[in-house]
Design an enzyme around this catalytic site. Structure first.
Site, PDB file in Angstrom:
ATOM      1  N   LYS A  83       0.836  -1.213   0.000  1.00 18.99           N
ATOM      2  CA  LYS A  83       0.000   0.000   0.000  1.00 18.99           C
ATOM      3  C   LYS A  83       0.865   1.254   0.000  1.00 18.99           C
ATOM      4  O   LYS A  83       0.582   2.222  -0.703  1.00 18.99           O
ATOM      5  CB  LYS A  83      -0.924   0.001   1.225  1.00 18.99           C
ATOM      6  N   PHE A  84       1.929   1.239   0.805  1.00 19.74           N
ATOM      7  CA  PHE A  84       2.826   2.396   0.846  1.00 19.74           C
ATOM      8  C   PHE A  84       3.524   2.583  -0.496  1.00 19.74           C
ATOM      9  O   PHE A  84       3.559   3.698  -1.035  1.00 19.74           O
ATOM     10  CB  PHE A  84       3.867   2.228   1.955  1.00 19.74           C
ATOM     11  N   CYS A 216      16.927   1.350   9.937  1.00 15.72           N
ATOM     12  CA  CYS A 216      16.933   0.476  11.116  1.00 15.72           C
ATOM     13  C   CYS A 216      15.947   1.002  12.151  1.00 15.72           C
ATOM     14  O   CYS A 216      15.906   2.200  12.427  1.00 15.72           O
ATOM     15  CB  CYS A 216      18.343   0.422  11.707  1.00 15.72           C
ATOM     16  N   ILE A 217      15.166   0.092  12.704  1.00 17.57           N
ATOM     17  CA  ILE A 217      14.174   0.454  13.722  1.00 17.57           C
ATOM     18  C   ILE A 217      14.344  -0.469  14.926  1.00 17.57           C
ATOM     19  O   ILE A 217      14.492  -1.685  14.772  1.00 17.57           O
ATOM     20  CB  ILE A 217      12.738   0.339  13.156  1.00 17.57           C
ATOM     21  N   ARG A 225       4.992   0.956  12.549  1.00 21.47           N
ATOM     22  CA  ARG A 225       4.938   1.366  11.136  1.00 21.47           C
ATOM     23  C   ARG A 225       5.738   2.641  10.877  1.00 21.47           C
ATOM     24  O   ARG A 225       5.263   3.579  10.219  1.00 21.47           O
ATOM     25  CB  ARG A 225       3.491   1.525  10.682  1.00 21.47           C
ATOM     26  N   LEU A 226       6.949   2.649  11.406  1.00 23.40           N
ATOM     27  CA  LEU A 226       7.827   3.804  11.217  1.00 23.40           C
ATOM     28  C   LEU A 226       8.505   3.808   9.853  1.00 23.40           C
ATOM     29  O   LEU A 226       8.945   4.852   9.386  1.00 23.40           O
ATOM     30  CB  LEU A 226       8.904   3.816  12.314  1.00 23.40           C
ATOM     31  N   THR A 227       8.612   2.635   9.223  1.00 21.26           N
ATOM     32  CA  THR A 227       9.361   2.554   7.965  1.00 21.26           C
ATOM     33  C   THR A 227       8.866   3.535   6.906  1.00 21.26           C
ATOM     34  O   THR A 227       9.667   4.292   6.346  1.00 21.26           O
ATOM     35  CB  THR A 227       9.345   1.111   7.427  1.00 21.26           C
ATOM     36  N   LEU A 492      26.863  -0.864  -0.267  1.00 17.11           N
ATOM     37  CA  LEU A 492      27.305  -1.412   1.017  1.00 17.11           C
ATOM     38  C   LEU A 492      26.145  -2.034   1.777  1.00 17.11           C
ATOM     39  O   LEU A 492      25.010  -1.599   1.656  1.00 17.11           O
ATOM     40  CB  LEU A 492      27.941  -0.301   1.852  1.00 17.11           C
TER      41      LEU A 492
END
Length: 492
Positions: A83-84, A216-217, A225-227, A492
């Site tokens: 969806k995002f 990174c979370i 849902r911070l990504t 990297l």
């Protein structure tokens, strides 16, 4: 050779069928496997009971289910849901791309918000100052303990502070592209996403881009849902600086890869790799046989081979640029970038990150070849005998032989050079030498006893559309000389 001890996420054969309306028949085993190996999907169904989650998944189509899936189960990161990505300027799974590339969306800088989106209560945006040892240590702590999704993982990347300096403070780096999220009360760093500027060529079109990395979370916040919010924020900051395209990689499937390469691994200390669970003992073989099979000579064989020095920068820059121009997707190095990425500076770097070697013709004193590799250690989790694995990753290389249009000669030259790279990595106390199927690597991987990993690395372009480029593997996912010429960039 496996990238993870068990092959989590390998789809059961013959169990998937897509309905005419695009929905998918999901067996209970498939639902469990998809959730286990897909952080994005897991977060979408967080809080639901099993029956409701399965019902929600049955209504999804293949694209929705696959977005965020890691087929190997290794180093999973929540890269946000279908969806995002539907809201972002990226190619769709179902669209047909042409070689003629171009931006997907024209960005009007006047319409870019000057302020970030609000975060959940109790959290706030931060800009990391990596020249500050305390903040560098905070990023190191976050990555060291939270960059792996799977709590049962046997290995966890251990990025040294020297590595982070090297990776995130390349020429033109901007402090505002080192994005963090802090807990308001404790001030603890709980999430990050970073970018560095560079230029790439996509089918001879030069683009200014940001290389995105270190998303990174903190494990305890994975369901928040911070990504998507992190991705949107670094996008906003890039737009404000006039950069409208990005390049990034992921081991998970997102809309839509421009290329996909496979990991290969060459044991340097087979016994240690076996003892930590990285390398299996093949059926019918013995430990002694495997050690003998992977033995390397103690001395290199290429005449004129020596460590790269600052005096070699101009020659290596010229050779590298000519070599990389043979690939559809490549990095357009500046002289300053060659200096930064390839030359070890012992007077300022605490821990060596990159090793580079040149071949100087003994008679003409011209530089005819060079190769490099970098160090990325992994912590071994809960092993009684070993606490780390030192991995060398093949980086950039180039050879004048590439311009002879003689594939046999190129293969022979690369076999010699890369065998010497293995010897030098072994001397530098590395345990394994990793490479992808990009550049001309398919010419030597199997002959030099690299074992196939079960991990893929997918390459993505943000806000740019072009036809896919080959990733060095055929339809059986094996190295193929006919599938070279696509990827000429190492991320990297």
């Amino acid at each position: 050779m496996s990238d993870s001890k068990d092959r989590k996420g390998k789809a059961p054969e013959g169990q998937s069928s897509e309905k005419k309306d695009g929905a998918v028949n999901i067996t209970p085993q498939m639902a469990e496997s998809l959730l286990e190996n897909n952080p994005a999907l897991r977060n979408e169904t967080a809080g639901m009971d099993k029956d409701k989650a399965a019902e929600a998944m049955r209504k999804m189509n293949i694209a929705e289910l696959l977005t965020g899936l890691s087929v190997s189960g290794k180093n999973q990161k929540d890269m946000a849901s279908y969806k995002f990505w539907q809201t972002q300027p990226v190619p769709r799974f179902d669209e047909t791309s042409t070689d003629t590339g171009g931006p997907i969306k024209i960005i009007d800088p006047e319409k870019v918000s000057k302020e970030p989106d609000a975060l959940l209560e109790g959290f706030e945006w931060a800009t990391l100052d990596l020249t500050n040892e305390t903040e560098l240590q905070e990023l190191w702590d976050l990555l060291t303990y939270h960059y792996v999704e799977d709590d049962n993982a046997m290995f966890r990347f251990r990025y040294s502070q020297s590595f982070l300096h090297w990776a995130l403070m390349s020429p033109g780096w901007k402090k505002e592209w080192h994005v963090g999220v802090r807990a308001t009360k404790s001030r603890k760093l709980v999430a990050s996403i970073c970018g560095v500027p560079t230029e790439i060529n996509v089918r001879n079109q030069k683009l200014k881009v940001v290389e995105i990395n270190f998303l990174c979370i903190h494990k305890k916040l994975r369901s928040k849902r911070l990504t998507p919010v992190l991705i949107k924020e670094i996008t906003r900051r890039c737009y404000l600086n006039g950069i409208y395209q990005a390049i990034y990689t992921a081991g998970v499937v997102l809309p839509t890869p421009v290329s996909s390469c496979r990991y290969y691994h060459r044991p340097l200390d087979w016994l240690k790799l076996y003892e930590v669970g990285f390398s299996p003992l093949p059926a019918g073989s013995t430990k002694a046989r495997q050690i003998t099979k992977n033995h390397l000579p103690s001395t290199t064989s290429t005449p004129g081979l020596r460590p790269m020095e600052p005096k070699d920068i101009d020659t290596v820059h010229d050779l590298l640029q000519r070599y990389l121009s043979r690939f559809a997707l490549n990095q357009a190095f500046t002289r300053e970038e060659v200096d930064h990425w390839l030359v070890h500076k012992p007077e300022t770097v605490k821990e060596q990150v990159v090793w580079a070697y040149v071949v100087e013709d003994p008679e003409t004193h011209k530089i005819t070849d060079f190769f490099s590799f970098y160090n990325l250690e992994s912590t071994v989790i809960q092993n009684p005998k070993h606490d780390n694995v030192r991995a060398a990753y093949l980086y950039y290389y180039a050879t004048e032989t590439a311009f002879t249009n003689n594939m046999k000669a190129l293969k022979e030259r690369l076999l010699m050079l890369m065998n010497d790279a293995l010897i030098l990595a072994k001397k530098a106390h590395f345990d394994v030498f990793n490479a992808l199927t990009l550049h001309d690597n398919p010419l030597f991987l199997e002959q030099l006893k690299f074992g196939a990993g079960d991990g893929q690395l997918h390459f993505y372009l943000y806000n740019y559309r072009t036809a896919p480029v080959p990733g060095g593997v055929n339809e059986k996912n094996l190295p193929d000389e006919k599938r070279m010429g696509g990827v000429g960039i190492v991320m990297l």
